[in-house]
Motif scaffolding. Structure first.
Motif, short mmCIF file in Angstrom:
data_model
loop_
_atom_site.label_atom_id
_atom_site.label_comp_id
_atom_site.label_asym_id
_atom_site.label_seq_id
_atom_site.Cartn_x
_atom_site.Cartn_y
_atom_site.Cartn_z
N GLY A 1 0.82 -1.21 0.00
CA GLY A 1 0.00 0.00 0.00
C GLY A 1 0.85 1.25 0.00
O GLY A 1 0.44 2.30 0.50
N GLN A 2 2.04 1.16 -0.58
CA GLN A 2 2.99 2.28 -0.57
C GLN A 2 2.38 3.55 -1.15
O GLN A 2 2.64 4.66 -0.67
N ILE A 3 1.54 3.41 -2.17
CA ILE A 3 1.01 4.59 -2.84
C ILE A 3 0.10 5.40 -1.90
O ILE A 3 -0.09 6.61 -2.10
N ALA A 4 -0.44 4.76 -0.86
CA ALA A 4 -1.29 5.50 0.09
C ALA A 4 -0.45 6.51 0.88
O ALA A 4 -0.95 7.58 1.25
N LEU A 5 0.81 6.18 1.16
CA LEU A 5 1.69 7.12 1.86
C LEU A 5 1.99 8.32 0.97
O LEU A 5 2.05 9.47 1.44
N PHE A 6 2.18 8.06 -0.32
CA PHE A 6 2.35 9.13 -1.30
C PHE A 6 1.09 10.01 -1.34
O PHE A 6 1.17 11.24 -1.42
N ALA A 7 -0.08 9.36 -1.28
CA ALA A 7 -1.35 10.09 -1.34
C ALA A 7 -1.49 11.07 -0.17
O ALA A 7 -2.09 12.15 -0.34
N CYS A 8 -0.96 10.71 0.99
CA CYS A 8 -1.04 11.62 2.15
C CYS A 8 -0.38 12.96 1.81
O CYS A 8 -0.93 14.03 2.12
N GLY A 9 0.79 12.90 1.19
CA GLY A 9 1.47 14.13 0.82
C GLY A 9 0.77 14.89 -0.28
O GLY A 9 0.60 16.12 -0.22
N ALA A 10 0.33 14.15 -1.31
CA ALA A 10 -0.30 14.80 -2.46
C ALA A 10 -1.62 15.47 -2.07
O ALA A 10 -1.87 16.64 -2.42
N TYR A 11 -2.46 14.74 -1.35
CA TYR A 11 -3.77 15.31 -0.98
C TYR A 11 -3.63 16.40 0.09
O TYR A 11 -4.42 17.33 0.13
N ALA A 12 -2.63 16.29 0.96
CA ALA A 12 -2.42 17.36 1.94
C ALA A 12 -2.05 18.66 1.22
O ALA A 12 -2.53 19.74 1.59
N GLN B 1 2.16 -12.32 9.65
CA GLN B 1 3.29 -12.70 8.81
C GLN B 1 3.38 -11.71 7.65
O GLN B 1 2.43 -11.00 7.33
N ALA B 2 4.55 -11.69 6.98
CA ALA B 2 4.82 -10.68 5.96
C ALA B 2 3.78 -10.66 4.85
O ALA B 2 3.33 -9.59 4.43
N ASP B 3 3.37 -11.86 4.36
CA ASP B 3 2.43 -11.88 3.25
C ASP B 3 1.05 -11.36 3.66
O ASP B 3 0.41 -10.61 2.92
N TYR B 4 0.59 -11.72 4.87
CA TYR B 4 -0.71 -11.23 5.32
C TYR B 4 -0.64 -9.71 5.58
O TYR B 4 -1.60 -8.99 5.33
N TRP B 5 0.50 -9.25 6.08
CA TRP B 5 0.65 -7.81 6.31
C TRP B 5 0.59 -7.05 4.99
O TRP B 5 0.00 -5.97 4.90
N GLY B 6 1.19 -7.63 3.95
CA GLY B 6 1.13 -7.01 2.63
C GLY B 6 -0.30 -6.87 2.14
O GLY B 6 -0.68 -5.84 1.57
N ILE B 7 -1.10 -7.91 2.37
CA ILE B 7 -2.52 -7.86 1.93
C ILE B 7 -3.26 -6.77 2.70
O ILE B 7 -4.08 -6.04 2.14
N VAL B 8 -2.97 -6.65 4.00
CA VAL B 8 -3.64 -5.61 4.81
C VAL B 8 -3.29 -4.22 4.30
O VAL B 8 -4.17 -3.35 4.17
N THR B 9 -2.02 -3.99 3.98
CA THR B 9 -1.63 -2.65 3.50
C THR B 9 -2.27 -2.35 2.14
O THR B 9 -2.67 -1.21 1.87
N LEU B 10 -2.38 -3.38 1.29
CA LEU B 10 -3.05 -3.19 0.00
C LEU B 10 -4.52 -2.82 0.20
O LEU B 10 -5.04 -1.91 -0.46
N ALA B 11 -5.17 -3.50 1.15
CA ALA B 11 -6.59 -3.21 1.42
C ALA B 11 -6.76 -1.80 1.97
O ALA B 11 -7.68 -1.06 1.56
N LEU B 12 -5.89 -1.38 2.88
CA LEU B 12 -6.00 -0.03 3.44
C LEU B 12 -5.78 1.04 2.37
O LEU B 12 -6.47 2.07 2.35
N ALA B 13 -4.84 0.78 1.46
CA ALA B 13 -4.60 1.74 0.38
C ALA B 13 -5.81 1.85 -0.53
O ALA B 13 -6.15 2.95 -1.00
N GLU B 14 -6.48 0.74 -0.78
CA GLU B 14 -7.68 0.77 -1.62
C GLU B 14 -8.81 1.52 -0.93
O GLU B 14 -9.58 2.24 -1.58
#
Length: 297
Positions: A35-46, A83-96
Motif C-alpha cells: 500500500g505504498q502509494i497510500a503514503l504518497f497520497a497523504c502528501g499529495a492530498y495534503a 506474517q509478511a504476506d498477510y501484512w502485505g494484503i492488509v496494506t493493499l486493502a488499506l490503500a484501496e
C-alpha cells in the motif's frame, strides 16, 4: 528536447524518493508493503487540501507529515502480529480504502474530478528556470534521503533491522523490540513518501484518485526489484531506469507504427515483465545488496 529530459528527470526523482521509502521497509526491514502509494497520497492530498482551504504551504506540509506518520504507524500497528504476506494484503486493502474515499468524498477531495489549479513551486520564476529549480530541489532531496537511509542502516540500528528481517525470533530473543522497530521504520518511510507526494502535487498542479491506483505501488516494487532490493543506490537506479524507459515508449511506438493505446500496454508489460525477469533470473537486481565487504549475487 531538453525540457522533456528535465521533466523525465524530475519525475524520476519523485519515484526515487518513493523507491527509497519502500526499500527501507521491504529491502532492509522485510516489510511487504503493498500500500505504498497510500503514503504518497497523504502528501499529495495534503498539498491539494491546503490549497483548496487556503491553509498555506507550510500548513499543508505539516498536514502531509502528520497524515503520513499516522498512516505509517497504523500500517505497522495493524500488522504487528501478522506474517509478511498477510501484512502485505492488509496494506493493499488499506490503500484501496483510501483511494475509494478519495474518489467518493467530493466535498473534501473533489471526488473523481480531483483538485486542480494547485500553485506550482517557485511561482516567481519563468517556466524554464522553474523547471531547473525544481530539478535541483528534487535532486538534493533524493541525495538527502539516500544519505538518511544509509545512516540508518549503517550502525547497530541498521543491524537490528536486518536481523529482524532475517531472524525475527532471534532479534526478539536478543532484546530488540521488533514491533517498535517496525513502527519507527514505517513512519520514517512514510515521511519520505509524503515529501514526494507533496512536491508532486505542486509540480503537476493536480491531484486525483487515478494517481493513487494500486498499480503505482507495483511500479515502485518493480523499481526496487530491478534496481536491487536492500540497496539504496539500486532503488535510485531502478527508479531512473524505468522512468526513462517509459518516457521513450511513445517514440518507439511511433517508430514501429503501433496505435496510441499500445503506450499504456507497453508500460504495463515492462513493469510486469521486468518484475518477473529479475525475480527469475536476477533476484539481487542491478545493484546487489552489500553484506559486509561483499555482495549478494
Amino acid at each position: 528536447m531538453s525540457d522533456f529530459i528535465i521533466h523525465v528527470a524530475i519525475m524520476s526523482g519523485f519515484y526515487a524518493l518513493l523507491a527509497l521509502s519502500l526499500n527501507l521497509q521491504a529491502g532492509f526491514g522485510g516489510l511487504m508493503n503493498f500500500g505504498q502509494i497510500a503514503l504518497f497520497a497523504c502528501g499529495a492530498y495534503a498539498s491539494a487540501l491546503a490549497f483548496r482551504f487556503d491553509l498555506g504551504v507550510v500548513s499543508g506540509f505539516v498536514l502531509a507529515m502528520v497524515a503520513a506518520g499516522i498512516l505509517g504507524w497504523a500500517f505497522a500497528s495493524v500488522g504487528r502480529n501478522l506474517q509478511a504476506d498477510y501484512w502485505g494484503i492488509v496494506t493493499l486493502a488499506l490503500a484501496e480504502v483510501i483511494r475509494i474515499v478519495a474518489t467518493n468524498e467530493d466535498w473534501l477531495t473533489g471526488g473523481a474530478q480531483g483538485i486542480g489549479g494547485i500553485p506550482p513551486l517557485y511561482p516567481g520564476l519563468d517556466n524554464q528556470l522553474r523547471q531547473i529549480a525544481i530539478l535541483v530541489t528534487v535532486a538534493l532531496l533524493v541525495i538527502a534521503a539516500g544519505l538518511l537511509c544509509r545512516h540508518l542502516m549503517g550502525g547497530r540500528y541498521g543491524l537490528a533491522i536486518k536481523m529482524m528481517r532475517e531472524e525475527p525470533q532471534l532479534a526478539a530473543s536478543l532484546g530488540y523490540d521488533t514491533i517498535a522497530i517496525k513502527r519507527q521504520l514505517t513512519v520514517i518511510a512514510a515521511l519520505l513518501a509524503a515529501v514526494s507526494g507533496f512536491l508532486f502535487a505542486r509540480y503537476v498542479s493536480f491531484v486525483g484518485p487515478e494517481q493513487i491506483d494500486s498499480s503505482e505501488t507495483f511500479l515502485i516494487w518493480a523499481m526496487i526489484v530491478v534496481g536491487g532490493l536492500g540497496n539504496n543506490a539500486g532503488a535510485i537506479v531502478g527508479a531512473f531506469l524505468l522512468q526513462f524507459t517509459f518516457a521513450f515508449i511513445p517514440f518507439v511506438k511511433d517508430w514501429i507504427g503501433l496505435p496510441t493505446e499500445y503506450v499504456a500496454a507497453g508500460r504495463l508489460f515492462l513493469t510486469g515483465g521486468g518484475l518477473i525477469a529479475f525475480i527469475v533470473w536476477r533476484q539481487s537486481g542491478i545493484v546487489p545488496e552489500r553484506v559486509g565487504g561483499g555482495r549478494y549475487v
